[in-house]
Design a protein around this motif. Structure first.
Motif, PDB file in Angstrom:
ATOM      1  N   ASP A  48      -7.813  -6.088  14.739  1.00 40.56           N
ATOM      2  CA  ASP A  48      -6.580  -6.819  14.442  1.00 40.56           C
ATOM      3  C   ASP A  48      -6.900  -8.306  14.394  1.00 40.56           C
ATOM      4  O   ASP A  48      -6.427  -9.110  15.203  1.00 40.56           O
ATOM      5  CB  ASP A  48      -5.468  -6.506  15.445  1.00 40.56           C
ATOM      6  N   GLU A  67       2.910  -3.375  13.873  1.00 44.28           N
ATOM      7  CA  GLU A  67       1.996  -2.698  14.781  1.00 44.28           C
ATOM      8  C   GLU A  67       2.574  -1.368  15.222  1.00 44.28           C
ATOM      9  O   GLU A  67       1.950  -0.344  15.171  1.00 44.28           O
ATOM     10  CB  GLU A  67       1.780  -3.582  16.005  1.00 44.28           C
ATOM     11  N   HIS A 121      -5.553  -4.087  20.686  1.00 47.96           N
ATOM     12  CA  HIS A 121      -4.376  -3.320  20.276  1.00 47.96           C
ATOM     13  C   HIS A 121      -3.145  -3.659  21.111  1.00 47.96           C
ATOM     14  O   HIS A 121      -2.133  -4.026  20.538  1.00 47.96           O
ATOM     15  CB  HIS A 121      -4.697  -1.830  20.330  1.00 47.96           C
ATOM     16  N   HIS A 177     -10.962  -0.924  18.580  1.00 48.23           N
ATOM     17  CA  HIS A 177      -9.668  -1.618  18.659  1.00 48.23           C
ATOM     18  C   HIS A 177      -8.640  -0.854  19.499  1.00 48.23           C
ATOM     19  O   HIS A 177      -8.084  -1.394  20.446  1.00 48.23           O
ATOM     20  CB  HIS A 177      -9.117  -1.866  17.257  1.00 48.23           C
ATOM     21  N   ASN A 208      -6.043  -1.481  13.270  1.00 49.40           N
ATOM     22  CA  ASN A 208      -5.056  -0.903  12.355  1.00 49.40           C
ATOM     23  C   ASN A 208      -4.548  -1.934  11.353  1.00 49.40           C
ATOM     24  O   ASN A 208      -4.165  -1.585  10.230  1.00 49.40           O
ATOM     25  CB  ASN A 208      -3.888  -0.290  13.134  1.00 49.40           C
TER      26      ASN A 208
HETATM   27 FE   LIG Z   1      -3.588  -2.970  16.790  1.00 54.11          FE
END
Ligand SMILES: [Fe+2]
Length: 596
Positions: A225, A27, A417, A380, A262
């Motif tokens: 995620d 991350e 996130h 996110h 991500n």
């Molecule tokens: Fe994330």
């Protein structure tokens, strides 16, 4: 990645493409530290120790003590698994049933039964892709059910000629109401899987799914995620499978609407690495050729829900990454080249402005529509997060989208996130040059969101300012519920990415790292943080109001799972997944109806 579109679908991912070599690691640098201390192995032992309960979930009073949902068993052949629902173009009349199977299904289909006893069969579209690292072929199926009656319960069953099931999987769902009607939805992000085999997975993920089901929402928002498959690069499709089978306990009964995070950006899987995500989900069409499925909107009652892909605008580089010292080598037959250390998959700007242009069109149309009161955004990454151990805020979102949220009075922004809970005051506009460089202390433009009030009342008029919620509290093994404080003045402090943190060499030859956020600011916009746990669920009850031009409201309750952290933040002792969710806070948003 290669994709196989056996039948045409407007939601299909892009065709096979050439992708620069990519690899994943983590991350963010801070999250890497958490994982590398060994906490993840601790959590895995705890998961094994605490994974005994099983059973069906009953209607549950508050506070919630949930039974661990029955895990979908891994199936074989063409038996349906990973079953989930998503809204169609109009949630009052359409829904998509999606699933997967280990082997290709013959004549995949859904049998739909309505309340009057009538039934019909809907054929499913088959979509597949070949994972760019493992070379595994993943088979998915998608049946669009349209022409449904609003506010109505339907039952469905999934079949294929070769499904091998003695009894077909069957479940029920309810369509959205038509017109101004009360409804409930729930939300969190960062769910992971309950399987201790995978990086960032943790047993709380199963209880989180049970928590959704306990509230019986009309639908659930899953804020990116989803399962961190990219952090398990040799096993991406296996991680997705565990994720899908965990979610099925709720997502087969009500729509679960996702957005990309991500960690949906994967090696060799499409131009943005979203090939697995796009293959598995059928989402409302955004009408932008070549970029469908990445962002979308749908409308329920008097609320418009806008789901965005913030990967397109954030500065932070947090997608797939090869830290080194070794390269990542795809399996023979996967079709990809060896990915060298220091490679990251950075997709900022991929839509060329198309997403932001679509967003402005969508918001403008909603505010001109006198049947829409509420605008709720799902994404996110965060414009307003003050987690100290997490990623923090991102100037890219503040630059690209916050001016639009101001102009069109977006009421709520729901994010993930950072694996914690945080609520902002209503914000509008910005405070200029309120940040400073984390290294030099020089002033930095962070476009700090300006709170329209700093009185933490329990009722806010969101026509005056947008409330941001960080809900990265689903079920990962790495809670990030430690928050920033400015040692100089004792005020809340946020980290802010104002530039790209691309991989840089470390002191160890061949090993690369991505830096944390480059700027700091006093987080004057931060209203509430939950340092007691990084796990929870937000529940939203929309009340449309009774009178034309009168007030409408959304009651927001956040429930948290104290003690679920692998390491208890209060005591420092080992924790374990917990079935108990208790109320942390309640607040209400109000605004005037648009039909006055
Ligand atoms: Fe994330």
């Amino acid at each position: 990645m290669s994709s196989d579109q056996d039948e045409q679908s407007t939601d299909s991912p892009d065709a096979a493409d050439t992708v620069a070599p990519q690899a994943a690691r983590s991350e963010a640098s801070t999250a890497v530290d958490i994982l590398d201390t060994g906490d993840s192995s601790l959590s895995r032992r705890q998961v094994l120790a605490g994974a005994g309960g099983a059973g069906l979930l009953a209607a549950t009073p508050i506070p919630l003590t949930l039974q661990r949902p029955r895990q979908q068993r891994a199936s074989a052949g063409a038996t349906p698994e990973q079953i989930h629902l998503t809204w169609g173009r109009d949630p009052a009349t359409s829904i998509a049933v999606s699933w997967a199977s280990p082997e290709p299904a013959v004549r995949p289909r859904v049998l739909l039964s309505g309340p009057g006893g009538g039934s019909r069969v809907a054929s499913a579209v088959r979509r597949s892709y070949t994972d760019g690292i493992s070379g595994e072929v993943v088979w998915t199926y998608h049946a669009q059910l349209t022409g449904l009656a609003p506010g109505t319960v339907y039952s469905y069953a999934i079949r294929a000629d070769n499904d091998g099931a003695a009894e077909p999987f069957s479940a029920t769902f309810r369509t959205a109401p038509r017109g101004r009607a009360p409804f409930r939805f729930t939300s969190f992000g960062d769910l992971a899987t309950p399987s201790p085999r995978w990086v960032l997975s943790y047993g709380q993920s199963a209880y989180a799914v049970a928590a959704v089901e306990s509230f019986q929402p009309l639908f659930h928002l899953l804020n990116g995620d989803l399962c961190y498959a990219d952090l398990n690069p040799a096993h991406q499709s296996e991680v997705w499978r565990d994720f899908g089978n965990n979610c099925q306990a709720s997502a087969a009964h009500r729509a679960w609407m996702p957005c990309p995070g991500n960690h949906e950006i994967e090696f060799g899987n499409g131009p943005q690495g979203l090939g697995s995500y796009l293959t598995r989900y059928t989402l409302p069409d955004n009408g932008v050729p070549g970029l469908r499925g990445r962002w979308y909107a749908f409308r329920v009652s008097s609320a418009l829900f806008v789901s965005l892909d913030a990967d397109d605008v954030v500065y932070q580089d947090a997608g797939a990454f090869v830290a080194g010292p070794g390269p990542l080598t795809p399996a023979a037959g996967a079709g990809g080249d060896t990915i060298p250390p220091g490679t990251s998959f950075y997709i900022r700007g991929y839509s060329g402005g198309a997403q932001t242009a679509w967003l402005e069109r969508t918001l403008a149309a909603a505010r001109a529509d006198h049947s829409i009161d509420w605008i709720i955004v799902q994404m996110h990454q965060d414009a307003a997060s003050s987690s100290a151990t997490g990623n923090g805020s991102d100037l890219g979102i503040r630059q690209a989208w916050l001016p639009l949220f101001d102009r069109y009075q977006v009421d709520l922004v729901l994010c993930g996130h950072d694996h914690d809970y945080e609520r902002s005051f209503p914000v509008r506009g910005f405070d200029a040059m309120a940040g400073r460089d984390a290294a030099t202390g020089e002033p930095v433009q962070t476009l700090r969101p300006h709170p329209v009030t700093t009185a933490d009342a329990s009722v806010f008029d969101s026509s005056e300012g947008t409330v941001h919620l960080i809900l990265g509290c689903g079920g990962t093994s790495a809670p990030l519920d430690e928050y920033g404080v400015d040692a100089a003045d004792g005020l809340r402090q946020a980290k802010v990415f104002t530039r790209a943190n691309r991989p840089a060499p470390t002191a160890t030859p061949g090993v690369f790292a991505r830096a944390g956020a480059d700027a700091l600011e006093d987080a004057t916009w931060s209203a509430m943080r939950d340092p007691s746990t990084g796990y929870g669920i937000a529940v939203f009850d929309v009340h449309p109001g009774e009178v034309r031009g009168g007030m409408t409201s959304i009651t927001v309750r956040y429930f948290h799972a104290v003690g679920a952290d692998p390491v208890n933040p209060a005591s420092g002792r080992a924790g374990a997944p917990t079935p108990t969710y208790t109320e942390f806070e309640t607040f209400t948003l109000v605004r005037h109806r648009s039909d006055g």
